[in-house]
Design an enzyme around this catalytic site. Structure first.
Site, PDB file in Angstrom:
ATOM      1  N   ALA A 160      17.498  10.903 -42.417  1.00 42.43           N
ATOM      2  CA  ALA A 160      18.371  11.720 -41.566  1.00 42.43           C
ATOM      3  C   ALA A 160      17.709  11.892 -40.213  1.00 42.43           C
ATOM      4  O   ALA A 160      16.521  11.585 -40.038  1.00 42.43           O
ATOM      5  CB  ALA A 160      18.630  13.084 -42.201  1.00 42.43           C
ATOM      6  N   HIS A 161      18.494  12.394 -39.255  1.00 42.91           N
ATOM      7  CA  HIS A 161      17.966  12.675 -37.927  1.00 42.91           C
ATOM      8  C   HIS A 161      18.189  14.144 -37.622  1.00 42.91           C
ATOM      9  O   HIS A 161      19.285  14.682 -37.812  1.00 42.91           O
ATOM     10  CB  HIS A 161      18.657  11.815 -36.863  1.00 42.91           C
ATOM     11  N   GLY A 162      17.128  14.830 -37.197  1.00 45.66           N
ATOM     12  CA  GLY A 162      17.217  16.246 -36.888  1.00 45.66           C
ATOM     13  C   GLY A 162      16.850  16.543 -35.458  1.00 45.66           C
ATOM     14  O   GLY A 162      16.685  15.636 -34.630  1.00 45.66           O
ATOM     15  N   TRP A 166      13.500  11.812 -36.324  1.00 44.52           N
ATOM     16  CA  TRP A 166      13.862  11.297 -37.635  1.00 44.52           C
ATOM     17  C   TRP A 166      13.121  12.011 -38.756  1.00 44.52           C
ATOM     18  O   TRP A 166      11.989  12.446 -38.586  1.00 44.52           O
ATOM     19  CB  TRP A 166      13.592   9.794 -37.707  1.00 44.52           C
ATOM     20  N   LYS A 183       8.747  15.293 -41.738  1.00 48.31           N
ATOM     21  CA  LYS A 183       9.552  15.722 -40.589  1.00 48.31           C
ATOM     22  C   LYS A 183       8.639  15.924 -39.392  1.00 48.31           C
ATOM     23  O   LYS A 183       7.579  16.569 -39.501  1.00 48.31           O
ATOM     24  CB  LYS A 183      10.287  17.021 -40.909  1.00 48.31           C
ATOM     25  N   ASP A 288      16.479  30.534 -37.177  1.00 48.89           N
ATOM     26  CA  ASP A 288      17.556  29.556 -36.931  1.00 48.89           C
ATOM     27  C   ASP A 288      18.412  29.334 -38.173  1.00 48.89           C
ATOM     28  O   ASP A 288      18.673  28.205 -38.570  1.00 48.89           O
ATOM     29  CB  ASP A 288      16.941  28.230 -36.454  1.00 48.89           C
TER      30      ASP A 288
END
Length: 741
Positions: A160-162, A166, A183, A288
């Site tokens: 996934a991309h955050g 990546w 991460k 967040d």
């Protein structure tokens, strides 16, 4: 098809994103204060706000009681509803075949401006520099399959991309090839800065809660292309779906842009609030919280992104948050427990409401009730969201435990409203009703029946108050005068004693002397409402009880108080609404059933009144009284022409089926025979079955008068004093049949 709500855009929404601007639907346009991605903001120059749980003197209507209670973790669904499990995803299938970030999702990690977008015939770039701030960006994976980080973690590929680049799947070669997730910790930096950053974040490895992703390690790795030293967080693999993806999946399946059912969204928040409370108790803030950062895997939820977590007393680190979820005071005051709970309220609103513009035009407001059926049909839920997202931090919930407690009450009420099945639960803030109000209560009687707040066990005088056993108001006041110290609980006990003695002015005077910081406590507001109602000031009492309802939307007591006040003010519709709300949710509040019956009889809704009374459980000590009241509800307030022989006979049959003492039976017999005589004098509307008998009495005028005379004389023999006995005999003589003798 949904049109993008950005002014002048005209794009359409696909998979939750505008196909023209690229922003998530309902988020701020480029150039606004932020984007849908988590962004770092400058830390506040002043001290961070810890929230109300640190200041016991700040309790108020609107603040909740700070009692130190915690909420233990339960199964997903809060033990009240079933939530479909999300299948665990096999890690081996999670690696992406093509690691590519769609252009619409490419934003600068520093200023949130769009980057890497195509322009005319020029294709979009996956690497380059932001035109707005000059910061370098890259949307190509930095780690390749087979690379080994820290001599331990073998990279399998991106999943996934955050917001920080990546996210990769890896295997831990030192722990039986266990699945791990890598991460990025920072974009890049020199070795000293990277080492300091890693050291600063190591406290996250000590976080251990079943609803929070586990952090195992922090490693540094030199990027093969740039030569930069890059930091990575090593986390557990959580295979499931984020709440955001669950919402989008259901919208796609249903072909609409609607929300999740409110009760389901509430169950999600109840599952995750203990995790936030766990962080707060350890001096940490999540900062967040949003649907993207919560994953459901099978029957469990987990917070998955700890990148924004910081210590409560940290005044220097960047603050991560998301527009539409982040509390408005963050820029000036910094994050706090209160701001964390604000994000929970906003997340709940986004999941459960048709909430367009939540990150733009309504980034700090709820949608209007007039356009939001989910709020119009659920008053307690609306009040909960209003308090959770209040613009004033001190008027929000004081702790995750307090928030969860009220939200659980709201969920019980919503579920009971959906299917009519009660969802009772004992209150931790109020005791039971003092007693059931009489048939026609005056304001003082109504006030005396309402529940009383439980003593705050953290009050210094709680032990002294628990030792008091006297009930006489004068004796109680004398004992309280000798209290070792005057605390809020001692003052409130004196107020109760004055009210029990009928001395409302003295009670009001005590309340007026409560110090300013304690005067905002919801319990002070509650007793001010009791004093106002006792004095017959229904307008003042309504305002005070309404404030307590705002503070405690999941409690039954404020609604019961509003119902009783409305009944005393002859506002039958409002009284009916609140009595019904309480009674439908919890059959333990029997006073709500009797109140509901009284206002429905007054409104001419006799069948509905009987239905409420018939619902009083057989196990209740008030069951017989409710059955007797249901019998009189057949006839009370009815015009003779509206009665029928069938209703009279049914009421009589119900009385004959009950085992009741002679005096109470005698008064019910008087009611029924008097109604039957009035029905006869009105011309016997509807006729009567042949040979019908009411309580052994025929329905002729002579028979009914004879029966009434006998009932009066029976009651006269049971009278407690001579005056009452004489009056009843006189009534018997008046009603007896006319004779020649």
């Amino acid at each position: 098809m949904t049109i993008c709500d950005r002014p002048g855009c005209g794009g359409t929404v696909e998979d939750g994103y505008c196909d023209v601007a690229g922003h998530a639907y309902g988020t701020a346009p480029a150039g606004a204060t932020g984007s849908s991605a988590s962004v770092a903001t400058s830390p506040s120059s002043g001290p961070a706000t810890i929230g109300l749980s640190s200041a016991r003197g700040s309790r108020r209507p609107g603040s909740g009681r700070t009692s130190g209670r915690t909420v233990g973790r339960g199964t997903l669904g809060a033990g009240l509803i079933d939530i479909a499990p999300v299948p665990y995803r096999d890690p081996a299938t999670a690696v992406l075949d093509t690691a590519e970030v769609p252009e619409r999702k490419r934003f600068c990690s520093r200023c949130s401006e769009p980057v890497g977008r195509a322009s005319g015939d020029r294709p979009g770039r996956t690497e380059g520099f932001c035109k707005a701030c000059g910061h370098a960006y890259s949307f190509t994976p930095k780690l390749r399959r087979g690379e080994l980080l820290g001599g331990q973690y073998e990279v399998l590929g991106p999943i996934a991309h955050g917001g920080l680049g990546w996210i990769y799947l890896a295997k831990d070669r030192n722990v039986s090839d266990a699945w791990r997730v890598l991460k990025g910790l920072l974009d890049s930096g020199d070795a000293d800065a990277m080492a300091a950053a890693v050291a600063e974040r190591r406290f996250l490895a000590e976080v251990d809660h079943p609803n929070i992703v586990k952090i195992y390690n922090f490693v540094q790795h030199v990027d093969a292309t740039s030569g930069e030293n890059v930091g990575y967080t090593v986390m557990e693999y959580v295979g499931g779906r984020s709440l955001r993806d669950i919402l989008l999946d259901e919208r796609a399946a249903g072909g609409h842009q609607g929300p999740l059912p409110a009760e389901r969204a509430i169950a999600y928040m109840l599952e995750i609030l203990p995790a936030l409370g766990y962080l707060h108790q350890r001096g940490l803030l999540f900062c967040d919280f949003k649907p993207d950062n919560v994953i459901q895997t099978e029957e469990q939820l987990k917070l998955i992104d700890l990148g924004g977590v910081r210590r409560i007393d940290d005044l220097d680190s960047a603050i991560y948050g998301t527009v539409g979820y982040q509390a408005p005071e963050i820029a000036d005051e910094g994050p706090s427990v209160s701001s964390d709970l604000y994000t929970v309220g906003r997340t709940l609103a986004v999941l459960s409401l048709n909430f367009q513009g939540y990150a733009t035009t309504r980034s700090d407001a709820l949608p209007p009730v007039s356009a939001t059926p989910e709020l119009a049909d659920a008053e307690s839920f609306h009040r909960f969201l209003r308090r959770a997202t209040h613009l004033t931090p001190d008027l929000r919930f004081a702790s995750a435990a307090d928030m969860a407690e009220q939200l659980t009450g709201v969920l019980r009420e919503l579920l009971a409203s959906r299917d009519g099945q009660p969802r009772p639960a004992p209150s931790t803030l109020f005791g039971p009703e003092q007693r059931v109000a009489p048939a026609d209560p005056d304001p003082a009687e109504a006030a005396a029946c309402l529940p009383v707040p439980l003593v705050d066990l953290t009050d210094p005088a709680a032990g002294f108050l628990a030792s008091i056993t006297v009930t006489d108001p004068a004796e109680l006041l004398a004992l309280l005068a000798a209290a070792p110290r005057t605390t809020l609980e001692v003052t409130l006990r004196r107020v109760r004693a004055h009210l029990a003695a009928g001395d409302v002015p003295a009670a009001s005077a005590e309340l007026a002397q409560v110090p300013a910081d304690e005067a905002l406590d919801w319990r002070v507001g509650w007793f001010k409402g009791i004093a106002a109602l006792s004095a017959g000031d229904t307008t003042g009492a309504t305002a005070l009880f309404d404030a307590v309802y705002d503070a405690l939307p999941g409690e039954a007591a404020p609604k019961l108080a509003l119902a009783a006040t409305a009944e005393c003010a002859a506002d039958l519709a409002t009284a009916d609404r609140y009595y019904e709300l309480v009674w439908r949710t919890d059959r333990g509040y029997v006073g709500a059933a009797f109140g509901l019956a009284r206002v429905r009889v007054a409104a001419g809704r006799h069948t509905a009144a009987r239905d409420a009374l018939d619902a009083v459980p057989h196990t209740s000590s008030h069951h017989l009284t409710a059955q007797l009241a249901a019998i009189t509800a057949h006839v009370n307030g009815r015009a003779p022409g509206d009665l029928s022989a069938a209703e009279l006979l049914a009421a009589g049959a119900r009385l004959d089926a009950l085992t009741v003492d002679a005096e109470r039976r005698g008064w019910i017999v008087l009611d029924l025979l008097s109604a039957a005589l009035a029905w006869h004098d009105a011309g016997r509307p509807g006729g009567e079955p042949p040979g019908a008998r009411l309580l052994g009495t025929g329905l002729t005028e002579r028979d009914l008068r004879t029966g009434l005379e006998a009932a009066y004389r029976t009651l006269a023999r049971l009278a407690p004093d001579a005056a009452t006995r004489v009056n009843l005999v006189d009534q018997a003589n008046v009603v007896r049949p006319r004779t020649w003798v």
